[in-house]
Design a protein around this motif. Sequence first.
Motif, PDB file in Angstrom:
ATOM      1  N   ALA A   2     -11.808   2.016  28.477  1.00 40.02           N
ATOM      2  CA  ALA A   2     -11.670   2.884  27.305  1.00 40.02           C
ATOM      3  C   ALA A   2     -12.949   2.731  26.488  1.00 40.02           C
ATOM      4  O   ALA A   2     -13.070   1.809  25.666  1.00 40.02           O
ATOM      5  CB  ALA A   2     -10.442   2.495  26.493  1.00 40.02           C
ATOM      6  N   ILE A  32     -12.548  11.727  32.720  1.00 40.87           N
ATOM      7  CA  ILE A  32     -12.919  10.394  32.237  1.00 40.87           C
ATOM      8  C   ILE A  32     -14.411  10.266  31.943  1.00 40.87           C
ATOM      9  O   ILE A  32     -14.809   9.741  30.908  1.00 40.87           O
ATOM     10  CB  ILE A  32     -12.483   9.321  33.257  1.00 40.87           C
ATOM     11  CG1 ILE A  32     -10.962   9.362  33.448  1.00 40.87           C
ATOM     12  CG2 ILE A  32     -12.938   7.934  32.813  1.00 40.87           C
ATOM     13  CD1 ILE A  32     -10.445   8.385  34.480  1.00 40.87           C
ATOM     14  N   PHE A  42     -12.924   7.505  24.011  1.00 40.41           N
ATOM     15  CA  PHE A  42     -11.526   7.126  23.861  1.00 40.41           C
ATOM     16  C   PHE A  42     -11.363   6.094  22.748  1.00 40.41           C
ATOM     17  O   PHE A  42     -12.098   5.092  22.704  1.00 40.41           O
ATOM     18  CB  PHE A  42     -10.987   6.559  25.176  1.00 40.41           C
ATOM     19  CG  PHE A  42     -11.132   7.520  26.332  1.00 40.41           C
ATOM     20  CD1 PHE A  42     -10.266   8.585  26.479  1.00 40.41           C
ATOM     21  CD2 PHE A  42     -12.149   7.353  27.264  1.00 40.41           C
ATOM     22  CE1 PHE A  42     -10.392   9.481  27.527  1.00 40.41           C
ATOM     23  CE2 PHE A  42     -12.290   8.239  28.322  1.00 40.41           C
ATOM     24  CZ  PHE A  42     -11.413   9.309  28.456  1.00 40.41           C
ATOM     25  N   LEU A  50      -6.817   6.567  26.478  1.00 39.76           N
ATOM     26  CA  LEU A  50      -7.249   6.755  27.858  1.00 39.76           C
ATOM     27  C   LEU A  50      -6.061   7.044  28.762  1.00 39.76           C
ATOM     28  O   LEU A  50      -6.104   7.951  29.600  1.00 39.76           O
ATOM     29  CB  LEU A  50      -7.997   5.511  28.340  1.00 39.76           C
ATOM     30  CG  LEU A  50      -8.405   5.478  29.821  1.00 39.76           C
ATOM     31  CD1 LEU A  50      -9.308   6.659  30.169  1.00 39.76           C
ATOM     32  CD2 LEU A  50      -9.107   4.156  30.151  1.00 39.76           C
ATOM     33  N   ARG A  84      -4.800  10.559  28.325  1.00 33.65           N
ATOM     34  CA  ARG A  84      -5.679  11.527  28.974  1.00 33.65           C
ATOM     35  C   ARG A  84      -5.409  11.580  30.474  1.00 33.65           C
ATOM     36  O   ARG A  84      -5.325  12.664  31.069  1.00 33.65           O
ATOM     37  CB  ARG A  84      -7.145  11.150  28.708  1.00 33.65           C
ATOM     38  CG  ARG A  84      -8.163  11.942  29.520  1.00 33.65           C
ATOM     39  CD  ARG A  84      -8.315  13.367  29.042  1.00 33.65           C
ATOM     40  NE  ARG A  84      -8.842  13.380  27.689  1.00 33.65           N
ATOM     41  CZ  ARG A  84     -10.145  13.274  27.392  1.00 33.65           C
ATOM     42  NH1 ARG A  84     -11.036  13.154  28.362  1.00 33.65           N
ATOM     43  NH2 ARG A  84     -10.535  13.308  26.137  1.00 33.65           N
TER      44      ARG A  84
END
Length: 386
Positions: free
Chosen positions: A199, A325, A330, A336, A339
């Motif tokens: 993250a 990503i 984040f 994270l 997502r």
Amino acid sequence: MTTSPFVILPTAADLIVLTRRANSACAEHRQVIRAKIVLAAAQGCTNAAIAAELDLHVDTVRKWRKRYARSGLAGLMDLPRSGRPPVFTPVQVAQVKALACTPPADSGLPLARWSVLELAVEAVSQGVTPSISPSTISRWLAKDAIKPWQHRSWIFPRDPDFATKAGVVLDLYDRRWQGVELGDDEYVISADEKSQLQALRRRHPGLPAGPGRTRRVEFEYRRGGTLAYFAAYDVHHAHVIGTIAPKTGIAPFADLVHQVMTTEPYASARRVFWVVDNGSSHNGERSIERMNQAWPTATLVHLPVHASWLNEVEIYFSILQRKAIATGDFADLDDLATRILAFQQRYNATASPFDWKYTRHDLNDYLARLRRHDNNPEELTTPQAA
């Protein structure tokens, strides 16, 4: 004023071609000029008058007037030219290309790879040619797409059962198990974990793309910890089921299996084949025993060692990494995880199965190439279709 002995009387067809060529905006300039010379000569103009009108030397006008009078339109084309004789022989070209395909160490040089400059120096040193420029070598290599300064990393298969294990997985992708076609109530799952997902929180907000400006992402970041994402990808139905865990391990993989095997249509399936690599979460015979005891309709199928490229879920992981990503910002691990799972849901809404084209035939070709480079070719046997 001297009158030319070559009287120009073009045919109606030639007049059409010459007029179109003389007025063309995209024809070669030399062809335009030659057409104008002939058209002016056909109107009775002298060579001197044509030369003055077109700002040419009178010898040029005389040449093309004479050529057309003798050969027509064909006479206005350039005659074949031999060109400058080649500086290097075909043998020298082949020797330089062969040198580029040879490791520098074979020539006793402390180099890991060639550059065109080093190839030029070595070609002269070995007496291939008295002199040669790097740009000349660059042109030769570009012609055959030879790039000795580039490299690709790969892992030579070391699994003694590589051929057999890979063949079984390829059969499953082709909906066959032990020579029998799979039924509608049998499924193939490709599963693995994506570990150490960070993250990353950017130290400054990024800037969106704008006119004449690409998107900008802050280079520095703060680490917000890591998590693992376990995913099960249905090979033939393009459906992903995934879970988030603090780290990899047997327990979180078992949680993933539980989630899949208690979800329809897998809960009532006759058989569910799980294709996995040899990661610590699901490696060895013990993992097969655990799977059989917990889920009698599930069959764990291991890929050969170092053959994750045969695991279709890795393709999904690469899509996830690129689209959701990479370059992300984040706030924390929860952000994270949210997502990742949101992307999974979005992917399932529109996904279609991967167009997997790697078959047993491709595997056999691959193993044949490996045997040509292996010191123990008998260890790599080609599996036959069941």
